[in-house]
Design a protein around this motif. Structure first.
Motif, mmCIF file in Angstrom:
data_model
loop_
_atom_site.group_PDB
_atom_site.id
_atom_site.type_symbol
_atom_site.label_atom_id
_atom_site.label_comp_id
_atom_site.label_asym_id
_atom_site.label_seq_id
_atom_site.Cartn_x
_atom_site.Cartn_y
_atom_site.Cartn_z
ATOM 1 N N LEU A 94 7.748 6.348 -12.309
ATOM 2 C CA LEU A 94 6.387 5.889 -12.581
ATOM 3 C C LEU A 94 6.370 4.675 -13.508
ATOM 4 O O LEU A 94 5.431 3.877 -13.465
ATOM 5 C CB LEU A 94 5.543 7.026 -13.171
ATOM 6 C CG LEU A 94 5.248 8.163 -12.196
ATOM 7 C CD1 LEU A 94 4.625 9.350 -12.928
ATOM 8 C CD2 LEU A 94 4.328 7.692 -11.074
ATOM 9 N N GLY A 95 7.392 4.499 -14.316
ATOM 10 C CA GLY A 95 7.459 3.358 -15.220
ATOM 11 C C GLY A 95 8.298 2.213 -14.694
ATOM 12 O O GLY A 95 8.450 1.181 -15.366
ATOM 13 N N LEU A 96 8.819 2.348 -13.502
ATOM 14 C CA LEU A 96 9.729 1.359 -12.948
ATOM 15 C C LEU A 96 9.092 -0.022 -12.799
ATOM 16 O O LEU A 96 9.678 -1.030 -13.204
ATOM 17 C CB LEU A 96 10.250 1.851 -11.598
ATOM 18 C CG LEU A 96 11.496 1.200 -11.039
ATOM 19 C CD1 LEU A 96 12.663 1.306 -12.002
ATOM 20 C CD2 LEU A 96 11.861 1.837 -9.709
ATOM 21 N N LYS A 97 7.896 -0.071 -12.263
ATOM 22 C CA LYS A 97 7.247 -1.366 -12.036
ATOM 23 C C LYS A 97 7.034 -2.109 -13.348
ATOM 24 O O LYS A 97 7.361 -3.300 -13.462
ATOM 25 C CB LYS A 97 5.918 -1.173 -11.307
ATOM 26 C CG LYS A 97 5.235 -2.487 -10.971
ATOM 27 C CD LYS A 97 3.963 -2.287 -10.173
ATOM 28 C CE LYS A 97 3.315 -3.612 -9.852
ATOM 29 N NZ LYS A 97 2.079 -3.448 -9.106
ATOM 30 N N LYS A 109 0.836 -1.200 0.000
ATOM 31 C CA LYS A 109 0.000 0.000 0.000
ATOM 32 C C LYS A 109 0.875 1.255 0.000
ATOM 33 O O LYS A 109 0.551 2.256 -0.646
ATOM 34 C CB LYS A 109 -0.923 -0.010 1.210
ATOM 35 C CG LYS A 109 -1.910 1.127 1.225
ATOM 36 C CD LYS A 109 -2.881 1.034 2.386
ATOM 37 C CE LYS A 109 -3.841 2.202 2.344
ATOM 38 N NZ LYS A 109 -4.831 2.145 3.406
ATOM 39 N N GLY A 110 1.985 1.203 0.701
ATOM 40 C CA GLY A 110 2.898 2.338 0.748
ATOM 41 C C GLY A 110 3.448 2.680 -0.629
ATOM 42 O O GLY A 110 3.561 3.860 -0.983
ATOM 43 N N TRP A 111 3.776 1.662 -1.415
ATOM 44 C CA TRP A 111 4.267 1.907 -2.782
ATOM 45 C C TRP A 111 3.167 2.565 -3.616
ATOM 46 O O TRP A 111 3.437 3.520 -4.347
ATOM 47 C CB TRP A 111 4.733 0.607 -3.434
ATOM 48 C CG TRP A 111 5.222 0.806 -4.834
ATOM 49 C CD1 TRP A 111 4.524 0.637 -5.984
ATOM 50 C CD2 TRP A 111 6.522 1.251 -5.230
ATOM 51 N NE1 TRP A 111 5.299 0.939 -7.074
ATOM 52 C CE2 TRP A 111 6.532 1.318 -6.636
ATOM 53 C CE3 TRP A 111 7.675 1.598 -4.524
ATOM 54 C CZ2 TRP A 111 7.660 1.718 -7.349
ATOM 55 C CZ3 TRP A 111 8.789 1.986 -5.248
ATOM 56 C CH2 TRP A 111 8.776 2.049 -6.642
ATOM 57 N N ALA A 112 1.946 2.066 -3.499
ATOM 58 C CA ALA A 112 0.824 2.642 -4.250
ATOM 59 C C ALA A 112 0.609 4.102 -3.862
ATOM 60 O O ALA A 112 0.346 4.950 -4.728
ATOM 61 C CB ALA A 112 -0.440 1.830 -4.012
ATOM 62 N N MET A 113 0.739 4.415 -2.590
ATOM 63 C CA MET A 113 0.582 5.791 -2.124
ATOM 64 C C MET A 113 1.709 6.676 -2.662
ATOM 65 O O MET A 113 1.470 7.827 -3.057
ATOM 66 C CB MET A 113 0.552 5.823 -0.596
ATOM 67 C CG MET A 113 -0.689 5.145 -0.018
ATOM 68 S SD MET A 113 -0.577 4.809 1.747
ATOM 69 C CE MET A 113 -0.601 6.454 2.420
ATOM 70 N N LEU A 114 2.921 6.149 -2.686
ATOM 71 C CA LEU A 114 4.057 6.886 -3.211
ATOM 72 C C LEU A 114 3.866 7.186 -4.704
ATOM 73 O O LEU A 114 4.090 8.319 -5.152
ATOM 74 C CB LEU A 114 5.347 6.087 -2.990
ATOM 75 C CG LEU A 114 6.643 6.736 -3.430
ATOM 76 C CD1 LEU A 114 6.923 8.003 -2.630
ATOM 77 C CD2 LEU A 114 7.794 5.749 -3.268
ATOM 78 N N ILE A 115 3.415 6.201 -5.459
ATOM 79 C CA ILE A 115 3.164 6.387 -6.892
ATOM 80 C C ILE A 115 2.068 7.430 -7.098
ATOM 81 O O ILE A 115 2.168 8.286 -7.989
ATOM 82 C CB ILE A 115 2.798 5.044 -7.560
ATOM 83 C CG1 ILE A 115 4.011 4.109 -7.582
ATOM 84 C CG2 ILE A 115 2.253 5.250 -8.971
ATOM 85 C CD1 ILE A 115 5.215 4.637 -8.341
ATOM 86 N N LYS A 140 0.667 13.003 -8.841
ATOM 87 C CA LYS A 140 0.194 14.358 -8.542
ATOM 88 C C LYS A 140 1.302 15.382 -8.771
ATOM 89 O O LYS A 140 1.060 16.459 -9.324
ATOM 90 C CB LYS A 140 -0.305 14.445 -7.094
ATOM 91 C CG LYS A 140 -1.591 13.706 -6.849
ATOM 92 C CD LYS A 140 -1.969 13.749 -5.373
ATOM 93 C CE LYS A 140 -3.179 12.886 -5.082
ATOM 94 N NZ LYS A 140 -3.468 12.837 -3.645
ATOM 95 N N LEU A 141 2.498 15.045 -8.352
ATOM 96 C CA LEU A 141 3.638 15.932 -8.553
ATOM 97 C C LEU A 141 3.902 16.140 -10.041
ATOM 98 O O LEU A 141 4.134 17.259 -10.495
ATOM 99 C CB LEU A 141 4.876 15.373 -7.859
ATOM 100 C CG LEU A 141 6.162 16.187 -7.964
ATOM 101 C CD1 LEU A 141 5.971 17.596 -7.418
ATOM 102 C CD2 LEU A 141 7.284 15.466 -7.236
ATOM 103 N N LYS A 142 3.836 15.058 -10.803
ATOM 104 C CA LYS A 142 4.040 15.161 -12.248
ATOM 105 C C LYS A 142 3.002 16.078 -12.880
ATOM 106 O O LYS A 142 3.339 16.914 -13.722
ATOM 107 C CB LYS A 142 3.991 13.779 -12.895
ATOM 108 C CG LYS A 142 4.213 13.815 -14.383
ATOM 109 C CD LYS A 142 4.110 12.438 -15.002
ATOM 110 C CE LYS A 142 4.204 12.560 -16.514
ATOM 111 N NZ LYS A 142 3.984 11.292 -17.178
ATOM 112 N N ALA A 143 1.764 15.938 -12.475
ATOM 113 C CA ALA A 143 0.701 16.789 -13.024
ATOM 114 C C ALA A 143 0.982 18.259 -12.735
ATOM 115 O O ALA A 143 0.769 19.120 -13.602
ATOM 116 C CB ALA A 143 -0.651 16.373 -12.454
#
Length: 80
Positions: free
Chosen positions: A61-64, A19-25, A30-33
């Motif tokens: 964002l494309g790492l996974k 869940k922490g990874w999902a929150m970070l992404i 949001k930062l990218k936007a």
């Protein structure tokens, strides 16, 4: 594939499924936007800095999907 590399991918996928990874992404998206709005850029130096920020965010964002593709390719080649 050697055991060390297999463990690397297992641990990476485990981290990326939290869940922490999902929150970070979500935070990165949001930062990218906010960084995509170029109306506040005053000069070329700031523009190039912003480009660098976006390059890093796009990589993160494309790492996974990058890891998943590489892992699938290794499996298909029989290295795993």
């Amino acid at each position: 594939m050697d055991k060390e590399l297999e463990i690397y991918y297992e641990e990476t996928f485990s981290m990326m499924s939290t869940k922490g990874w999902a929150m970070l992404i979500e935070d990165f998206q949001k930062l990218k936007a906010s960084l995509n709005d170029l109306s506040t850029v005053a000069d070329t130096q700031e523009l190039y800095f912003r480009k660098g920020q976006l390059d890093i965010l796009n990589w993160l964002l494309g790492l996974k999907s990058s890891y998943e593709k590489t892992y699938e390719d290794l499996q298909a080649s029989g290295d795993i």
